[in-house]
Design a protein around this motif. Structure first.
Motif, mmCIF file in Angstrom:
data_model
loop_
_atom_site.group_PDB
_atom_site.id
_atom_site.type_symbol
_atom_site.label_atom_id
_atom_site.label_comp_id
_atom_site.label_asym_id
_atom_site.label_seq_id
_atom_site.Cartn_x
_atom_site.Cartn_y
_atom_site.Cartn_z
ATOM 1 N N GLN A 1 0.843 -1.193 0.000
ATOM 2 C CA GLN A 1 0.000 0.000 0.000
ATOM 3 C C GLN A 1 0.874 1.237 0.000
ATOM 4 N N GLN A 2 0.450 2.223 -0.771
ATOM 5 C CA GLN A 2 1.199 3.467 -0.886
ATOM 6 C C GLN A 2 0.287 4.641 -0.592
ATOM 7 N N GLU A 3 0.838 5.663 -0.005
ATOM 8 C CA GLU A 3 0.073 6.881 0.228
ATOM 9 C C GLU A 3 0.065 7.701 -1.049
ATOM 10 N N ARG A 4 -1.072 8.272 -1.371
ATOM 11 C CA ARG A 4 -1.270 9.150 -2.526
ATOM 12 C C ARG A 4 -0.933 8.502 -3.862
ATOM 13 N N ARG A 5 -0.862 7.185 -3.887
ATOM 14 C CA ARG A 5 -0.629 6.442 -5.126
ATOM 15 C C ARG A 5 -1.407 5.151 -5.046
ATOM 16 N N PRO A 6 -1.699 4.570 -6.193
ATOM 17 C CA PRO A 6 -2.360 3.257 -6.155
ATOM 18 C C PRO A 6 -1.437 2.214 -5.511
ATOM 19 N N ASP A 7 -2.042 1.181 -4.959
ATOM 20 C CA ASP A 7 -1.251 0.100 -4.380
ATOM 21 C C ASP A 7 -0.346 -0.490 -5.455
ATOM 22 N N LYS A 8 0.768 -1.023 -5.015
ATOM 23 C CA LYS A 8 1.762 -1.570 -5.937
ATOM 24 C C LYS A 8 1.903 -3.062 -5.676
ATOM 25 N N ARG A 9 1.969 -3.830 -6.771
ATOM 26 C CA ARG A 9 2.221 -5.268 -6.665
ATOM 27 C C ARG A 9 3.681 -5.533 -6.943
ATOM 28 N N LEU A 10 4.327 -6.215 -6.010
ATOM 29 C CA LEU A 10 5.727 -6.592 -6.179
ATOM 30 C C LEU A 10 5.805 -8.081 -6.476
ATOM 31 N N PHE A 11 6.579 -8.425 -7.484
ATOM 32 C CA PHE A 11 6.711 -9.812 -7.924
ATOM 33 C C PHE A 11 8.081 -10.341 -7.550
ATOM 34 N N SER A 12 8.124 -11.622 -7.214
ATOM 35 C CA SER A 12 9.389 -12.301 -6.960
ATOM 36 C C SER A 12 9.272 -13.718 -7.488
ATOM 37 N N LEU A 13 10.413 -14.300 -7.773
ATOM 38 C CA LEU A 13 10.430 -15.679 -8.254
ATOM 39 C C LEU A 13 10.097 -16.635 -7.111
ATOM 40 N N THR A 14 9.310 -17.631 -7.420
ATOM 41 C CA THR A 14 9.031 -18.703 -6.463
ATOM 42 C C THR A 14 10.072 -19.799 -6.674
ATOM 43 N N GLU A 15 10.015 -20.831 -5.858
ATOM 44 C CA GLU A 15 10.914 -21.981 -6.087
ATOM 45 C C GLU A 15 10.656 -22.576 -7.462
ATOM 46 N N ALA A 16 9.368 -22.635 -7.850
ATOM 47 C CA ALA A 16 9.044 -23.149 -9.189
ATOM 48 C C ALA A 16 9.649 -22.251 -10.266
ATOM 49 N N GLY A 17 9.661 -20.943 -10.025
ATOM 50 C CA GLY A 17 10.283 -20.011 -10.969
ATOM 51 C C GLY A 17 11.778 -20.222 -11.058
ATOM 52 N N LEU A 18 12.414 -20.404 -9.907
ATOM 53 C CA LEU A 18 13.856 -20.682 -9.903
ATOM 54 C C LEU A 18 14.155 -21.996 -10.616
ATOM 55 N N ASP A 19 13.290 -22.993 -10.413
ATOM 56 C CA ASP A 19 13.455 -24.268 -11.121
ATOM 57 C C ASP A 19 13.295 -24.070 -12.637
ATOM 58 N N ALA A 20 12.367 -23.204 -13.020
ATOM 59 C CA ALA A 20 12.175 -22.918 -14.444
ATOM 60 C C ALA A 20 13.408 -22.241 -15.040
ATOM 61 N N VAL A 21 14.044 -21.356 -14.265
ATOM 62 C CA VAL A 21 15.285 -20.730 -14.740
ATOM 63 C C VAL A 21 16.359 -21.797 -14.906
ATOM 64 N N ARG A 22 16.473 -22.687 -13.934
ATOM 65 C CA ARG A 22 17.466 -23.760 -14.032
ATOM 66 C C ARG A 22 17.191 -24.654 -15.248
ATOM 67 N N ALA A 23 15.918 -24.961 -15.482
ATOM 68 C CA ALA A 23 15.554 -25.791 -16.636
ATOM 69 C C ALA A 23 15.895 -25.071 -17.945
ATOM 70 N N PHE A 24 15.653 -23.770 -17.992
ATOM 71 C CA PHE A 24 15.991 -22.986 -19.177
ATOM 72 C C PHE A 24 17.503 -23.036 -19.428
#
Length: 193
Positions: free
Chosen positions: A59-82
């Motif tokens: 949540q931010q003041e005077r701005r819309p809420d912001k979504r922050l993304f991060s890699l999950t373990e499945a995402g890290l596994d996908a990077v390793r597979a790539f």
């Protein structure tokens, strides 16, 4: 290579919003992968649906809420597979300007020359940005010192590829402009004989 691989590569730097990723693409990943902010946002949504990234709302003041993304373990596994996939496909150039250059003898040389100059100016601007990024990364260290002390050397190596590409683009442009100017001068000279 899919856009998702480039997004995951960018997320290796840490948690980021879609906006941050789009800006990061312009600043770093753009030296090897181009994507619009809309493409990045769509890909993040698909990746979240597949469990490759997790999102949290800030949540931010005077701005819309912001979504922050991060890699999950499945995402890290996908990077390793790539990384483990077979050899990367060879670079394929699809450049509209080069098609125009190929056809320059049938048209106005000055128009094509002007487009080459514009390309050189964009490349020179990117080159300057990349050089500033390199200075920030190195922070007074030699390349050897930097590579021996950082956790991830990949961003530095892709930056080097971007620097080489933009330098090459400027050098080719300078040569092409000179040759086209000579060609135009010869074409404009009275015929001998």
């Amino acid at each position: 290579m899919a856009l998702r691989n480039a997004v995951m590569a960018a997320l290796l730097e840490g948690e980021a919003s879609g906006y941050d990723l789009a800006k990061g693409f312009e600043a770093s990943v753009a030296n090897f992968w181009m994507a619009t902010p809309q493409q990045i946002y769509r890909e993040l949504e698909r990746m979240a649906g597949e469990g490759l990234v997790a999102a949290r709302v800030v949540q931010q003041e005077r701005r819309p809420d912001k979504r922050l993304f991060s890699l999950t373990e499945a995402g890290l596994d996908a990077v390793r597979a790539f990384l483990a996939e077979g050899p990367a496909k060879p670079l394929a150039i699809r450049d509209e300007l080069l098609v125009k250059v190929q056809c320059v003898d049938l048209g106005d040389i000055d128009i094509v020359r002007a487009e080459i100059v514009q390309r050189m100016e964009r490349s020179a601007a990117k080159l300057a940005r990349y050089e500033r990024a390199q200075e920030r990364l190195l922070a007074g260290r030699t390349e050897e010192e930097y590579c021996a002390t950082v956790e991830r050397v990949g961003p530095y190596l892709t930056l080097q590829a971007g620097l080489a590409f933009e330098r090459s683009s400027v050098q080719w442009g300078e040569r092409a402009v000179k040759l086209l100017e000579r060609r135009a001068a010869v074409a404009g000279a009275p015929a001998r004989g």
